[in-house]
Scaffold this active site. Structure first.
Site, short mmCIF file in Angstrom:
data_model
loop_
_atom_site.label_atom_id
_atom_site.label_comp_id
_atom_site.label_asym_id
_atom_site.label_seq_id
_atom_site.Cartn_x
_atom_site.Cartn_y
_atom_site.Cartn_z
N GLN A 11 10.80 -2.49 -1.15
CA GLN A 11 11.79 -1.41 -1.08
C GLN A 11 11.92 -0.84 0.33
O GLN A 11 13.02 -0.78 0.90
CB GLN A 11 11.39 -0.27 -2.03
CG GLN A 11 11.39 -0.63 -3.50
CD GLN A 11 11.15 0.59 -4.36
OE1 GLN A 11 12.07 1.35 -4.64
NE2 GLN A 11 9.92 0.81 -4.78
N LEU A 12 10.80 -0.43 0.91
CA LEU A 12 10.83 0.17 2.23
C LEU A 12 11.15 -0.86 3.31
O LEU A 12 11.91 -0.58 4.24
CB LEU A 12 9.49 0.85 2.52
CG LEU A 12 9.36 1.59 3.86
CD1 LEU A 12 10.44 2.66 4.00
CD2 LEU A 12 7.98 2.19 4.00
N ASP A 37 0.62 -13.97 6.42
CA ASP A 37 -0.36 -13.49 5.46
C ASP A 37 -1.24 -12.46 6.17
O ASP A 37 -2.08 -12.81 6.99
CB ASP A 37 -1.21 -14.65 4.94
CG ASP A 37 -2.25 -14.21 3.92
OD1 ASP A 37 -2.35 -12.98 3.64
OD2 ASP A 37 -2.98 -15.08 3.40
N ALA A 61 1.78 -3.74 0.38
CA ALA A 61 0.72 -3.10 -0.40
C ALA A 61 0.68 -3.68 -1.80
O ALA A 61 1.65 -4.30 -2.26
CB ALA A 61 0.95 -1.59 -0.48
N ASP A 103 0.59 9.48 -2.33
CA ASP A 103 0.09 10.73 -2.91
C ASP A 103 -1.11 10.48 -3.82
O ASP A 103 -1.84 11.42 -4.14
CB ASP A 103 1.21 11.43 -3.70
CG ASP A 103 1.79 10.57 -4.80
OD1 ASP A 103 1.92 9.34 -4.61
OD2 ASP A 103 2.13 11.11 -5.88
N TYR A 126 -6.03 2.17 -7.35
CA TYR A 126 -4.93 2.15 -6.39
C TYR A 126 -5.12 3.22 -5.33
O TYR A 126 -5.07 2.95 -4.12
CB TYR A 126 -3.60 2.34 -7.12
CG TYR A 126 -2.41 2.56 -6.21
CD1 TYR A 126 -1.98 1.55 -5.36
CD2 TYR A 126 -1.74 3.77 -6.20
CE1 TYR A 126 -0.90 1.75 -4.51
CE2 TYR A 126 -0.65 3.98 -5.36
CZ TYR A 126 -0.24 2.97 -4.51
OH TYR A 126 0.83 3.18 -3.67
N LYS A 130 -6.00 2.60 -1.29
CA LYS A 130 -5.05 3.08 -0.29
C LYS A 130 -5.74 4.05 0.69
O LYS A 130 -5.46 4.04 1.89
CB LYS A 130 -3.85 3.75 -0.94
CG LYS A 130 -2.91 2.79 -1.66
CD LYS A 130 -2.22 1.81 -0.71
CE LYS A 130 -1.15 2.48 0.12
NZ LYS A 130 -0.45 1.50 1.00
N TRP A 151 6.55 8.63 -5.17
CA TRP A 151 7.67 8.39 -6.08
C TRP A 151 8.81 7.64 -5.37
O TRP A 151 9.98 8.04 -5.43
CB TRP A 151 8.18 9.71 -6.67
CG TRP A 151 7.22 10.49 -7.49
CD1 TRP A 151 5.85 10.45 -7.46
CD2 TRP A 151 7.54 11.48 -8.48
NE1 TRP A 151 5.32 11.35 -8.35
CE2 TRP A 151 6.33 12.00 -8.99
CE3 TRP A 151 8.74 11.99 -8.97
CZ2 TRP A 151 6.28 12.98 -9.98
CZ3 TRP A 151 8.69 12.98 -9.94
CH2 TRP A 151 7.48 13.46 -10.45
#
Length: 286
Positions: A11-12, A37, A61, A103, A126, A130, A151
């Site tokens: 997405q980003l 990779d 990620a 978050d 997760y 992170k 989100w």
């Protein structure tokens, strides 16, 4: 500058590609796992050295929150080990690195927005992996920025907005949790913030970024359906306990964005305004 964007098909990463056209002063290398990779130390070091990379933006990620509970090793490899490899390679080549975090490094038991000074306390694999990735980057790259977001959604990839639109069209009723509070983030807005940081100059540190405002997943869904023109699906509020999941979710994960706004002069839109822009693009692409 020569900019490497990893996880470019997410997405980003896709939004970074779109906005590259507005930032033609840089030379870009957009990669995914087929092209580079990031878990392969030798491949990463040779790539960054050969391409003479100035800035690494790590958008890659392992983000499957529930699956991470059973795939701890893979989540650790992608979310912790890989950022460490990138950070060390960046340091060796005098490059900067921007690491995207979450978050979920907080357990969500607070009642006021989390600042960067709040002590992390993840409550999931997760979140833990992170947080380890954040620490790897800050420990091994002098010119490092960590951006925690929440989100995330976009016109690209799979995300909550797309799922709620699809289910809203398929069903006449839908239950969504109302007791998890946070702020949606349009990936296009986050990508714009990243370009601002690159263009204004890296200021080392951890920063928070999401859109402005606060809502529950229930409120978010109601807004999604309204903006998408879905009127045939009744959205019902659920307690978290009624919607069991393998990984714990933060009950409250509103992020305080004061630091990133004042440091880089970034103006952040309200989440409903950004959601309207995103859904408008979706409609145009139909």
């Amino acid at each position: 500058m020569r900019i490497l964007v990893t996880g470019a098909n997410g997405q980003l990463g896709n939004e970074m590609q779109v906005l590259a056209k507005e930032n033609p002063q840089h030379l870009y290398y957009f990669t995914d796992v087929q092209g580079l990779d990031i878990c392969d130390k030798e491949a990463v070091w040779s790539y960054i050295s050969e391409k003479q990379i100035d800035v690494i933006v790590n958008c890659a990620a392992y983000t499957a929150v529930d699956k991470a509970e059973d795939n701890r090793e893979l989540a650790h490899k992608l979310n912790s080990v890989a950022p460490g490899i990138l950070a060390r390679a960046a340091q060796a080549n005098n490059a900067a690195m921007i690491q995207v975090s979450t978050d979920y490094v907080f357990d969500g038991t607070a009642h006021t927005p989390y600042t960067e000074e709040c002590k992390p306390c993840p409550d999931s694999i997760y979140g833990s992996t992170k947080l380890e990735g954040e620490q790897e980057v800050m420990d091994h790259c002098e010119k490092a920025v960590v951006i925690r977001t929440a989100w995330l959604y976009s016109i690209y990839g799979n995300n909550f907005v797309k799922t709620m639109i699809r289910l809203g069209k398929e069903r006449d009723g839908l239950g969504v949790v109302f007791d998890q509070i946070g702020t949606p983030t349009y990936a296009n807005d986050l990508a714009r913030a990243i370009y601002t940081i690159i263009n204004k100059g890296i200021v080392r540190g951890i920063y928070h970024f999401s859109n402005e405002g606060v809502c529950s997943w229930y409120d978010f869904t109601v807004a999604i359906h309204r903006l998408a023109g879905i009127t045939s699906c009744k959205v019902k509020p659920l307690h978290t306990a009624e919607y069991p999941a393998k990984a714990n979710r933060p009950a409250y994960s509103v992020l305080d964005k004061t630091k990133i706004k004042t440091t880089f002069g970034i103006e952040i839109p309200h989440w409903e305004e950004s959601l309207e822009r995103c859904i408008g693009k979706m409609k145009n692409d139909e």
